[in-house]
Write an enzyme that holds these catalytic residues in place. Sequence first.
Site, PDB file in Angstrom:
ATOM      1  N   ARG B 243     -26.597 -14.329  39.465  1.00  7.09           N
ATOM      2  CA  ARG B 243     -25.898 -13.527  40.480  1.00  7.09           C
ATOM      3  C   ARG B 243     -24.390 -13.536  40.270  1.00  7.09           C
ATOM      4  NH1 ARG B 243     -30.212 -15.676  44.720  1.00  7.09           N
ATOM      5  NH2 ARG B 243     -31.749 -14.066  44.199  1.00  7.09           N
ATOM      6  N   TYR B 362     -30.933  -5.147  41.844  1.00  7.33           N
ATOM      7  CA  TYR B 362     -31.534  -6.157  40.945  1.00  7.33           C
ATOM      8  C   TYR B 362     -30.941  -7.557  41.128  1.00  7.33           C
ATOM      9  CZ  TYR B 362     -27.965  -5.103  37.207  1.00  7.33           C
ATOM     10  OH  TYR B 362     -26.849  -4.910  36.463  1.00  7.33           O
ATOM     11  N   GLU B 363     -31.641  -8.508  40.544  1.00  3.31           N
ATOM     12  CA  GLU B 363     -31.336  -9.934  40.733  1.00  3.31           C
ATOM     13  C   GLU B 363     -31.190 -10.269  42.219  1.00  3.31           C
ATOM     14  OE1 GLU B 363     -29.081 -12.006  37.898  1.00  3.31           O
ATOM     15  OE2 GLU B 363     -29.363 -10.468  36.360  1.00  3.31           O
ATOM     16  N   GLY B 364     -32.120  -9.728  42.980  1.00  6.98           N
ATOM     17  CA  GLY B 364     -32.120  -9.930  44.431  1.00  6.98           C
ATOM     18  C   GLY B 364     -31.417  -8.782  45.120  1.00  6.98           C
TER      19      GLY B 364
END
Lengths: 266, 379, 373
Positions: B243, B362-364
Amino acid sequence: MKILVTVKQVPDTSGKVAVNPDGTLNRASMQTIINPDDLNAVEAALALKDELGCKVVAFTMGPPPAEGMLRELMAMGVDEGVLVTAREFGGSDTYATSQILAAAIGTYGVEADDVILAGRQAIDGDTAQVGPQIAEKLHLPQVSYAGEITKEDNALTVKRMLEDGYMTIKVKTPCLVTCVKELNAPRYMNIRGILDAYQQPMTVMTYETLKDHPLIDKETIGLEGSPTNILTSFTPPQKGAGMMLSGADKATTDQLAGILAEKHII
Amino acid sequence: MDFNLSREHLLIRKMMADFTENEVKPIAAETDRTCEYPRDTIEKLFDLGVMGMCVPHEYGGAGADPLASAIAIEELSKQCASTGDIVATHNGLCCDPILTYGTDEQKAKYLPMLTTGHHVGAFALTEPNAGSDASKGQTEARLEGDHYVMNGSKVFITNGYVADVFVVFAMTDKSKGTKGISAFIVESSFPGFSVGKHEEKMGLHGSPTAEIVFQDCIVPKENLLGKEGKGFAIAMATLDGGRIGIAAQSLGIAEGALAEAINYTKGRVQFGKPISKFQNTQFVLADMELGCEAGRLLTYQAAVMKNQGQRYTKAAAMAKLFCSEHAMKTTTKALQMFGGYGYTKDYPMERMMRDAKITEIYEGTSEVQRIVISANMGL
Amino acid sequence: MAFNSADIGAFKNVWVFCEQRQGVMMPTTFELISEGRKLANELGVELCGILLGDNVEGIAAELGEYGADKVYVYESPLLKDYTTDGYTKVIVEAVEELKPEVLLFGASNIGRDLAPRCAARLHTGLCADCTHLDIDMPNYKGFLKEASTLPEERIEKLGTVKIAGQDHDVSRDLKMTRPAFGGHLMASIICPRFRPAMATVRPGVMKRRECKKDVEIIKPAFALAASDIQTEVTETVKAAKKLVDLIGADFIVSVGRGISKDVEGGIKLAEELAEVLGGVVGSSRACVDAGWISADHQVGQTGKTVHPKVYVALGISGAIQHKAGMQDSECIIAVNKNESAPIFEVADYGIVGDLFKVVPELIESIKAAKAAK
């Protein structure tokens, strides 16, 4: 064998150039960069290092913050830096500058198979004089405007660029070669080089370090020792608003061609 | 408290800005148009030690810290978010977990490949039915003697069809839910590995996104990363670090869009003056600047906390959430300043806006980030 | 007596280094002879050429056409090819013996190799790449009034400089004016304490003027041995002119939608104009999109960003995307039928008219102006 490269920190004249009311350059307001031609010299040195495994030492004369530039060169692969700095050296013209840099290089030591590389010219002064004058002061042969350099044993073969072609020149080491931008594309710094840059050896040469060198005396360095003086500096008249020429016939085009010729544009 | 970057970080910024200007900017629009993976650029980034830069010297890296990697991704993303994404994934989602959880043998084998060996890395967690909820993963790995047999598929995998090394998450014990997930290092050359559909995306066209498929894929036992059942914890911790990379990427997109907007509004004359002289424009630009500065502080803080070994889950989630939403806002508003030109492909704004959108997903997703933040607030 | 560059009174006459390559005089030499004539007249001294080479005496006489009083000719097979060492030795020893007060070189790649080396050995000052030279103070002040933004009272006060605490009168010094910092700043340099005052002069700047003199050719004795030369020239190659792309070009002639009524004819005119200027052809996006010209010619936001010395925009309206790629050109010339075309906002010179009529005339005018130089 080692390669000694001379470099200069210069104001970036490609962007906006600030001029003081008295006609001198407002250096404080300008970004400094590594002189572009000097980066070609550094790249040439690093390419020889990649090929032959020799040491590369960068020399610069300037105020103490010029160390930052030498660290950038180390981040590209230069092994060592020499910062030549002293109040006594300030105000030097090309003659005095080459005198001091020659003394610094001489003090560091030039051996039989060494090569000195310099940029063709610096963008602040555009003189192209310091390289050849260092060579003269060190009694070394020079080849300027190098577009290709190859080294074999104790000799270099240099493609020396002319306006209308080139010469191929053979010269024995030690010698001084000045480099043009066509020679190569300078590499970037790299991450490992950056992280190691501030651990690389840095030598500071002051007036004290060099004062006993035969090339250094008050007569030949700094403002006092410079043969040339600035009588006046000035800014040319500002580029005004565009000029609309009247008519569209031969008289108009003659007028335009006349202006262009007058201003040395064509 | 010192808000100044170290001299090394400043040099990394300078180097990356220089590289981006000369190598990335000239091909960014073309990369977007052709959807081609910028292979030459990535090869150069390997040569310069940017790919895998946080890997220690002994494994072929430069031993840089997470802040250095964030700065590199930020600078690349100012001109090309796809390039930033490829680097962020390689560094944060592949090199990092192998370095953190790998055995000495795994590190000695894979980290040099991912640095001096010019092998691209990827991270495979998401499945068609397991996005934000990783516990519903269907990919299974069954131990058979000296190897695992892996079956299933992963989707939306960044670097999917160019990567050689994947960190893959698969169920080793389905009955245990997230506690049954394990992590593996899988090479694209393993028998039974294949690349499925290449995704056609709204943006990030240079980033090679694909489905990857495991059909009785043979994964040597020694390629288990960490202990069996620890996969979910590894995935979540890796995503914390990842993140920071996406925060840096989003920040770069916003900064790039702001720079374009400033440049354009200073040159565009309407109603007799540059539109940058209108207060309405100035206020919008001021908000963009403010958000970039705030995003930078959040991102760098998270990177420094990671380096110092502090718990940075919340810090990374905040940085990622803030920067991605700021990137979306900034690109949208900057495009508006360009008027009709902004909507055309003559200018980079529409590309930047399309690229920005994925950073909220993306990535959460932004929603997941809010879950992570609130879960760390003692509510 | 040993040579002493500080013994100013001992130096007299203006010298010009007469650069030849393969036995052909470089055109700049004649420009320098004309300029040297002016300086010699202002000083009331003789103008001398110094010519080095092998079998070059025959080309010396022509220097008299432009005002040379004497030409010192140094011939040797060792001087056939230019070498820094050989030429420096001969020139330095000639200067030490004959003591000129001014020594000019063309700022060619050879002049700029040779002059600094000579200046360093002679211990004197050198000013590089000059674009203006004066001795006479009133002339110099007149030049400053025209070419600088200095206030008139400051120009009038010029006359002395402080040298080692003493006022030095500059009226007999060579005032060497040159651009610095990429032309953003100009500086006038003097060399008050040493002689000769040396300058390299930018080719093409000084005007060639005929001024017939009975030139005296002198061939002094000199010493030069192969062992004096530390470099070996193994070949000299004259290169064919290579094609330049838009980004390094000094002159770009671009076409726009204005060529639509005769696309081929319009492009041909642009090519002819580009050839006369020594440049290349560019285009606006409209022409590329229409398929009239290939995309590698395109200048602008989606094409290339250029900054040539001269950018000629033919029939280009000047949309913001086009301007983004060319507005930093040093000189912009626009030809457009529409007098309110935005291209005229960034143009230095604008002609409102039909490019198909204007360009052929412009080609003739430029050819004539170039021939007159």
